[in-house]
Design an enzyme around this catalytic site. Structure first.
Site, short mmCIF file in Angstrom:
data_model
loop_
_atom_site.label_atom_id
_atom_site.label_comp_id
_atom_site.label_asym_id
_atom_site.label_seq_id
_atom_site.Cartn_x
_atom_site.Cartn_y
_atom_site.Cartn_z
N ARG A 60 -10.63 -61.35 -83.74
CA ARG A 60 -12.02 -61.00 -83.43
C ARG A 60 -12.17 -60.34 -82.06
O ARG A 60 -13.28 -59.98 -81.65
CB ARG A 60 -12.92 -62.23 -83.54
CG ARG A 60 -12.46 -63.44 -82.76
CD ARG A 60 -13.24 -64.70 -83.17
NE ARG A 60 -12.74 -65.90 -82.52
CZ ARG A 60 -11.73 -66.63 -82.95
NH1 ARG A 60 -11.08 -66.27 -84.04
NH2 ARG A 60 -11.35 -67.72 -82.31
N GLU A 109 -8.07 -61.21 -99.36
CA GLU A 109 -9.05 -60.15 -99.63
C GLU A 109 -8.46 -58.77 -99.36
O GLU A 109 -8.58 -57.85 -100.17
CB GLU A 109 -10.31 -60.35 -98.75
CG GLU A 109 -11.14 -61.58 -99.06
CD GLU A 109 -10.66 -62.82 -98.33
OE1 GLU A 109 -9.50 -62.82 -97.82
OE2 GLU A 109 -11.42 -63.81 -98.29
O1 F6P Z 1 -10.03 -66.15 -91.87
C1 F6P Z 1 -10.39 -65.80 -90.58
C2 F6P Z 1 -9.51 -64.72 -90.05
O2 F6P Z 1 -8.26 -65.22 -89.76
C3 F6P Z 1 -10.14 -64.07 -88.83
O3 F6P Z 1 -9.91 -64.76 -87.68
C4 F6P Z 1 -9.54 -62.72 -88.87
O4 F6P Z 1 -10.26 -61.83 -88.08
C5 F6P Z 1 -9.60 -62.42 -90.34
O5 F6P Z 1 -9.35 -63.65 -90.97
C6 F6P Z 1 -8.66 -61.38 -90.84
O6 F6P Z 1 -7.33 -61.70 -90.60
P1 F6P Z 1 -6.18 -60.61 -90.73
O7 F6P Z 1 -6.44 -59.55 -89.73
O8 F6P Z 1 -4.90 -61.36 -90.46
O9 F6P Z 1 -6.21 -60.06 -92.13
#
Ligand code: F6P
Length: 501
Positions: A261, A206
């Site tokens: 988180r 995303e």
């Molecule tokens: O898919 C869950 C997750 O890994 C969360 O634990 C995390 O906060 C989020 O995706 C975003 O991850 P990143 O900071 O690596 O983009």
């Protein structure tokens, strides 16, 4: 010392709690209050600007004492020590869990100090107009691109501390929804917008997709060279960020010992720091640290996160209550519940214990809620007269920020009235028809804080972080991994490959 791994149901305390539950489960809290004159006083913890009233729960002194015995028997004291000592308690990822280090100025690691210094310098440069866009204009807007912990925490804090913010407008883009990206960009000027790409892994579909879309949009009115004034990144994956085209100087670090988180306290909070200024951001950290010290040192019977965690376990595992509601009585905390949903459910939504076996008891609670008084006009009907037992945390502030006393009094009258109505119902009243009967006996905690300041907000968030930790220890699960999100990601990627997108 090894991290404890004890099936809670095998403890003496659990057996006693099971017996105790059968004796007290039908008691009405109104009777408990009538029997104990000092109940409200006794079941209240006053700490700094916080007053935590847990008297409106279906508990007796013995319940608390058995719950605390359970906490001792599962090795909570040792677990707390091991976490703060930086042992690799996140065993399935072989990592330490040290988000508390990000807010401990006394023993702060040099790399954390350097990062904070960099955040301070950067946020000041943005705010004073020393850091400008590619045409020399001041930055007016910041867009945080990230998802999960790289979005929910900073967004919640930035919005919660809106009262303390400066001229910058901060936007958050998380969803892989092109329409949302377009809606946000529609009103932005390339020359005065700064993009902060936040991704611990820098591989999150995303975030990377949204960043690419935004970069393309940016380059329609600027050159490749201009990227350095407008794109910064927060990540632990330096290689990927550089490969993506963001200057090394524009990268703010993140470490593997900080879970996504739990990361709002470091550079993931850069958007917040720019918005409220470094000194407010520092106070947020200080407030959280004070709660850390309380959690680490206070005896369990007076320890806010421990008490709230154990009461929640009482409902989850003995009353078989599945959910709990969090209702903040301030519009500023409208994003608290979505933030908590990730913090709580990604942490404790697990069904394999620390020995690798399936658990035979309930773990993670479902958290939901919304701000009061709005929630009263939406789902409170079900809390008051529905069939489910749903413990509630009410969070309120004694003082309003702008000093509108009249409205604040009305808000707080509602705040106090709701927990009273949930408790008492119409238990002692004559009601003319069955539809107007409120059984009452619905439990709640009241967290009353003097004022919504950065410091108190930091302490409040840390309180919930520690509650999560305590529950994970008792349920004998690994709270700091999140393998459960991986399968969906893999399947989505497979589908994309098949459709050649
Ligand atoms: O898919 C869950 C997750 O890994 C969360 O634990 C995390 O906060 C989020 O995706 C975003 O991850 P990143 O900071 O690596 O983009």
């Amino acid at each position: 010392m090894n991290f404890p791994s004890i099936n809670p149901t095998t403890t003496e305390a659990w057996k006693k709690l099971t017996q105790h539950f059968s004796e007290v489960k039908d008691l009405h809290m109104v009777d408990l209050f009538n029997q104990e004159e000092n109940r409200a006083h006794k079941m209240k913890i006053t700490w700094n600007d916080f007053q935590v009233d847990f008297s409106k729960n279906r508990i007796t002194d013995q319940t608390i004492s058995l719950l605390l015995q359970l906490a001792e028997e599962v090795g909570l004291s040792e677990a707390i020590q091991l976490q703060f000592n930086g042992e690799k308690i996140n065993q399935t990822e072989n990592r330490a869990v040290l988000h508390t280090q990000l807010r401990d100025f006394e023993i702060m690691k040099p790399e954390v100090k350097r990062s904070l210094k960099k955040m301070k310098k950067f946020s000041e440069a943005i705010n004073k107009g020393k850091w400008t866009g590619f045409t020399g204009k001041r930055i007016t807007d910041i867009v945080n691109i990230g998802i999960g912990g790289s979005d929910l925490g900073p967004k919640m804090v930035t919005n919660a501390l809106h009262y303390y913010k400066n001229h910058l407008k901060v936007h958050y883009i998380s969803n892989i929804d092109g329409d949302h990206v377009s809606e946000t960009l529609k009103n932005l000027n390339r020359e005065t917008t700064l993009f902060i790409v936040v991704s611990k892994s820098f591989t999150t579909l995303e975030t990377i997709t949204n960043t690419n879309t935004i970069k393309d949009w940016f380059l329609k009115g600027a050159t490749q060279l201009d990227i350095e004034n407008h794109f910064v990144a927060v990540s632990s994956n330096l290689k990927e960020v550089i490969h993506f085209g963001i200057l090394e100087d524009n990268i703010f670090p993140l470490w593997d010992w900080v879970g996504g988180r739990f990361s709002l306290w470091g550079a993931v909070g850069l958007s917040t720091c720019c918005s409220i200024g470094y000194s407010n951001f520092k106070q947020l950290l200080e407030g959280a640290h004070e709660m850390d010290v309380h959690f680490k040192n206070e005896k369990f019977s007076n320890n806010i996160p421990v008490i709230l965690a154990m009461i929640s376990i009482w409902y989850n595992n003995f009353y078989k209550s599945e959910t709990e509601a969090v209702i903040p009585y301030t519009q500023y905390l409208k994003d608290l519940v979505p933030y908590l949903q990730q913090a709580v459910m990604e942490s404790n939504g697990k069904s394999v214990n620390r020995n690798g076996d399936k658990v035979n008891y309930q773990t993670g609670t479902i958290v939901w809620g919304n701000v009061g008084a709005n929630a009263q006009h939406a789902f409170f009907q079900l809390l008051h007269q529905g069939t489910k037992l749903i413990p509630v945390d009410f969070i309120g502030f004694s003082e309003s920020l702008y000093g509108n006393e009249n409205q604040h009094q009305i808000l707080m009258a509602n705040f106090f009235a709701q927990s009273e109505a949930l408790l008492k119902g119409t238990f002692l009243e004559n009601v003319e028809n069955p539809y107007k009967i409120f059984d009452g006996n619905n439990p709640s905690n009241t967290i009353l804080i003097s004022k919504l300041t950065p410091k108190n907000l930091g302490a409040l968030i840390a309180l919930y972080e520690h509650k999560i930790f305590v529950q994970g220890v008792v349920w004998n699960i690994f709270s700091y991994d999140q393998w459960g999100v991986e399968l969906g990601k893999k399947l989505a990627n497979n589908k994309l490959k098949v459709s050649n997108l």
